[in-house]
Design a protein around this motif. Structure first.
Motif, PDB file in Angstrom:
ATOM      1  N   THR A 652      36.589  53.041  31.506  1.00  8.01           N
ATOM      2  CA  THR A 652      36.803  52.319  32.757  1.00  8.01           C
ATOM      3  C   THR A 652      36.953  53.238  33.953  1.00  8.01           C
ATOM      4  O   THR A 652      36.856  52.801  35.087  1.00  8.01           O
ATOM      5  CB  THR A 652      38.076  51.463  32.645  1.00  8.01           C
ATOM      6  N   ILE A 691      40.893  55.180  29.175  1.00  5.96           N
ATOM      7  CA  ILE A 691      40.925  53.749  28.830  1.00  5.96           C
ATOM      8  C   ILE A 691      39.494  53.236  28.728  1.00  5.96           C
ATOM      9  O   ILE A 691      38.705  53.373  29.668  1.00  5.96           O
ATOM     10  CB  ILE A 691      41.719  52.954  29.880  1.00  5.96           C
ATOM     11  N   PHE A 693      36.769  49.971  27.547  1.00  7.63           N
ATOM     12  CA  PHE A 693      36.648  48.511  27.474  1.00  7.63           C
ATOM     13  C   PHE A 693      35.989  48.140  26.148  1.00  7.63           C
ATOM     14  O   PHE A 693      34.850  48.528  25.880  1.00  7.63           O
ATOM     15  CB  PHE A 693      35.807  48.022  28.656  1.00  7.63           C
ATOM     16  N   HIS A 699      41.191  46.350  27.324  1.00 10.51           N
ATOM     17  CA  HIS A 699      41.260  47.750  27.750  1.00 10.51           C
ATOM     18  C   HIS A 699      42.216  48.465  26.797  1.00 10.51           C
ATOM     19  O   HIS A 699      43.374  48.063  26.664  1.00 10.51           O
ATOM     20  CB  HIS A 699      41.771  47.856  29.184  1.00 10.51           C
TER      21      HIS A 699
END
Length: 786
Positions: A652, A691, A693, A699
């Motif tokens: 992310t 992080i 997805f 997340h």
């Protein structure tokens, strides 16, 4: 000093920043106090090779050194680099050449403050460059136009090298002139020129600049290899115990048994052992039995045999009816305590005072008594009692023609006693005994080649730790050696050196880390600053070993470093200061925290230390009130270099940052800032996890074992898990304790090693998930189901 980048259609001003407050303000030589460079992109290099014209060293038509003397020679090497050297009117074994003027540029020096050891110093002109500087890094920063604009920074690197008969080092003078000292170490080995004394390179990333420069030097010199090409000794991945601070010279078999037993019973078993100084067969004519001990006489002792002394010959008859000395003891402790590696200590010349010239067990190596002579550069800095003593008592120097025979005999004998490797100390001694042996460069290379040849023959795991080897004579001749001590000793009884120890190794690792794994030395786990040292080892990418007195351990600290099987969670690279720390003094400027970064397989790791107010650098007087102080700073994921190695494009762009000290987790973008407050000798360590997805719905970022300092070191891999009923994220790792992760959605359930409904906790306000790993588990597979 003018810094140069790449050509473009416009010029950018680089404003000079003063360094820490204990350095004096200097006069300016640039208009309005600015350095001018050209900018095209952050990744390009010079498009024209450097030249010297009208006394100015320039890269791509821009100034780098001014006032360059006519006798200076430049040899372009690549589009961004060159060699600098000079000529003299007469031949000599030592020359000091002026190279040009440096003023108004923040700089970092790594220099030898005593013959054995190197420390950092920052400054803002050549006047601040100490004698015996072995690496010099300069910075120029673009003038900021707003608080959010940090500007662009360029770096110039100077590396003094070995060339033919000369070894080079840098220094500054009171006129802000950069000088190079070239010396042979032998009055009979002379020359009138050294045309390639210093390698100079330029780039936009200081760490990549070091890496690329050392690769170029490796190809040019052919005398050393880079760290990432070397065989890593297996002991690096296991917890160890060294006997030195536990016993000093009084080490004995029973004491070693007691120490190994108490560590094992506490749940942190040592898997490698270093039997330090005190096991060898020596004699000392300067310290008579029954007379009061005289400090320094221990360095006059000489080796009389390659075998162990009586303490280790008279071991208990455990494995056979007849004692077999060292072999019996080593076999016993390996069997009883699960040791995988046993190393023993010896000096490069056998012992501190070398070999006894007339002893039956050593005279075959034809040792000659020599009295060391230090170079003027070494004499300009701090004296050392061991060197003073060896200058007084002499060193039984092994005949270079017999040096491989000595190492092969010694290491062959040790290997026959089930010893797996050696810690080789006092290596810099060669530069002081080079007279009559073709000079220091040649002598060091010869000894280093013989040493590494013997290691390769006798210890198949490349079992060697180098020590007191912090001169470039040694470093640039290490083809196989993979580990070196990176600082002066750990002194448990000296409270003023604890912060210096951590800071020195971090900065020295900038240089050493390209050729070797920096060794952070032993420490006491039961000590007021134990956690300070433990966290440093957790981020250092180094071996982890203590020197605890038997029965005196802090197992709470040790269990944060050591897994139940005796292995450690070692980070990938040598731990180094963050980029914004490079030109600050984290020990004496009164304002700077020290940040050290590293990477694991899946995560980054960042440790922060308050080293202010506890000690002063050797040779420096403090202009700041040295008292315990509280500092406020900021950290960011961007403090970790090469973070893209663990942050794929599918992430992310945000990172989960877990604080070991507070147990809290935060979400930050790459350049986001998190405040931190630490008192003197306090520290914290953060796991920084990208992080990602998953399944278009969650997340997620693994933190690892949150009970360990380097929690992310426990994570081996992360994968998507799909089955017919739900989606999941599968994390593979090792160790025992509590697994933690960032998850913006509460999972339905978690499983450990395919056992459904594992115990877990989810704190929704922080998106913090923890899962219990069963006691006794080593390798584990945690699946988080959504």
């Amino acid at each position: 000093m003018a810094m140069v980048a790449c050509p473009s259609l416009r010029n950018l001003q680089f404003k000079v920043h003063s360094s820490s407050p204990f350095f004096p303000y200097k006069r300016r030589i640039f208009p309005n106090g600015h350095l001018r460079i050209n900018k095209k992109s952050q990744h390009c290099m010079f498009l024209k090779k450097p030249i010297v014209k009208d006394g100015v060293l320039s890269f791509n038509g821009r100034d780098a050194l001014i006032g360059v003397p006519d006798n200076v020679i430049i040899t372009p090497w690549s589009e961004s680099s060159a060699f600098l050297g000079a000529t003299a009117s007469e031949s000599s074994f030592r020359h000091v050449f002026k190279l040009g003027v440096i003023e108004e540029a923040r700089l970092l020096c790594l220099f030898r403050f005593k013959i054995w050891w190197m420390i950092p110093r920052v400054g803002n002109s050549a006047m601040d460059i100490p004698i015996e500087t072995q690496m010099l890094l300069l910075e120029a920063r673009e003038e900021q136009h707003s608080e959010k604009d940090e500007g662009n920074t360029a770096y110039v690197l100077f590396l003094p090298i070995l060339n033919d008969v000369f070894r080079s080092s840098l220094q500054g003078n009171s006129a802000d002139e950069l000088e190079v000292c070239v010396e042979t170490g032998d009055p009979s080995v002379v020359a009138s020129e050294c045309v390639k004394a210093v390698f100079v390179n330029h780039g936009n990333n200081p760490f990549q600049l070091l890496k690329e420069s050392m690769m170029m030097l490796q190809n040019y010199c052919g005398t050393f290899e880079l760290r990432n090409t070397k065989q890593m000794p297996g002991m690096l991945d296991y917890f160890g115990w060294c006997t030195w601070d536990a016993f000093y010279h009084d080490v004995n078999p029973q004491g070693i048994r007691d120490g190994l037993k108490s560590l094992s019973e506490g749940g942190t078993p040592a898997r490698f052992l270093i039997i330090d100084d005190g096991w060898q067969d020596t004699t000392n004519e300067f310290q008579k039995e029954g007379e009061p001990f005289v400090e320094g006489t221990q360095f006059g002792a000489r080796l009389v045999s390659i075998k162990e002394n009586k303490k280790f010959q008279e071991t208990e008859k455990v494995l056979s009816s007849q004692s077999n000395g060292l072999k019996e003891f080593v076999s016993e402790v390996k069997k009883n305590f699960g040791l995988k590696y046993v190393y023993v200590w010896h000096a490069l010349m056998g012992y501190w005072g070398g070999l006894h010239p007339d002893a039956h067990g050593t005279k075959k190596y034809n040792p000659t008594l020599k009295f060391p002579i230090q170079s003027p550069g070494n004499r300009a800095h701090q004296r050392d009692i061991s060197m003073d003593s060896m200058e007084e008592y002499g060193v039984g120097t092994i005949d270079p023609n017999n040096i491989f025979e000595f190492y092969d005999d010694l290491h062959g004998y040790l290997a026959s006693q089930e010893v797996d490797g050696v810690k080789v100390d006092v290596q810099n001694i060669l530069e002081t005994v080079a007279t009559g042996s073709s000079g220091r460069v040649s002598l060091t290379r010869h000894f280093q080649q013989a040493l590494e040849k013997s290691i390769a023959k006798n210890f198949q795991d490349n079992g060697i730790i180098c020590c007191m080897a912090q001169n470039t004579d040694s470093v640039y001749n290490m083809k196989r050696s993979a580990i070196t001590r990176a600082s002066d000793d750990y002194y448990p009884k000296n409270p003023t050196t604890q912060t210096l120890h951590i800071a020195a190794i971090a900065y020295n690792s900038i240089f050493f880390g390209e050729v070797l794994v920096p060794d952070w030395d032993m420490f006491y786990s039961c000590h007021p600053e134990a956690e300070f040292h433990a966290v440093a080892r957790a981020v250092g990418g180094c071996g982890v070993y203590v020197s605890d007195i038997p029965g005196q351990h802090d197992f709470e600290i040790l269990r944060r470093l050591v897994l139940p099987d005796g292995s450690v969670l070692r980070a990938k690279y040598p731990g180094k200061p963050s980029r914004d720390c490079l030109f600050s003094d984290p020990v004496m400027d009164g304002i700077s925290l020290l940040k050290i970064w590293n990477l694991n397989k899946i995560t980054g790791v960042l440790a922060v230390f308050n080293c202010q107010g506890a000690g002063t650098w050797p040779g420096m007087e403090s202009t700041v009130q040295l008292d315990r102080i509280e500092l406020v700073g900021k950290i960011s994921p961007a403090d970790i270099e090469y973070l893209d190695e663990v942050s794929p494009k599918s992430c992310t762009g945000d990172f989960a940052m877990f604080s070991f000290r507070s147990g809290s987790i935060s979400r930050l973008p790459m350049h986001g800032k998190l405040g931190i407050t630490l008192k003197t000798l306090q520290c914290d360590i953060f796991t920084v996890s990208p992080i990602k997805f998953y399944h278009q719905k969650v997340h997620f970022a693994p933190i690892g074992l949150v009970n360990m300092y380097n929690s992310g070191g426990a994570v081996e891999a992360i994968e998507v898990s799909d089955d017919s009923s739900c989606y999941g994220v599968q994390i593979k790792g090792r160790g025992a304790g509590i697994f933690g992760a960032y998850s913006d959605i509460k999972p339905n359930f978690c499983s450990v090693n395919n056992i459904r409904e594992a115990e877990f906790d989810y704190r929704s306000e922080k998106h913090f998930l923890t899962v219990s790993i069963p006691t006794g588990t080593n390798a584990w597979d945690v699946t988080v189901h959504y």
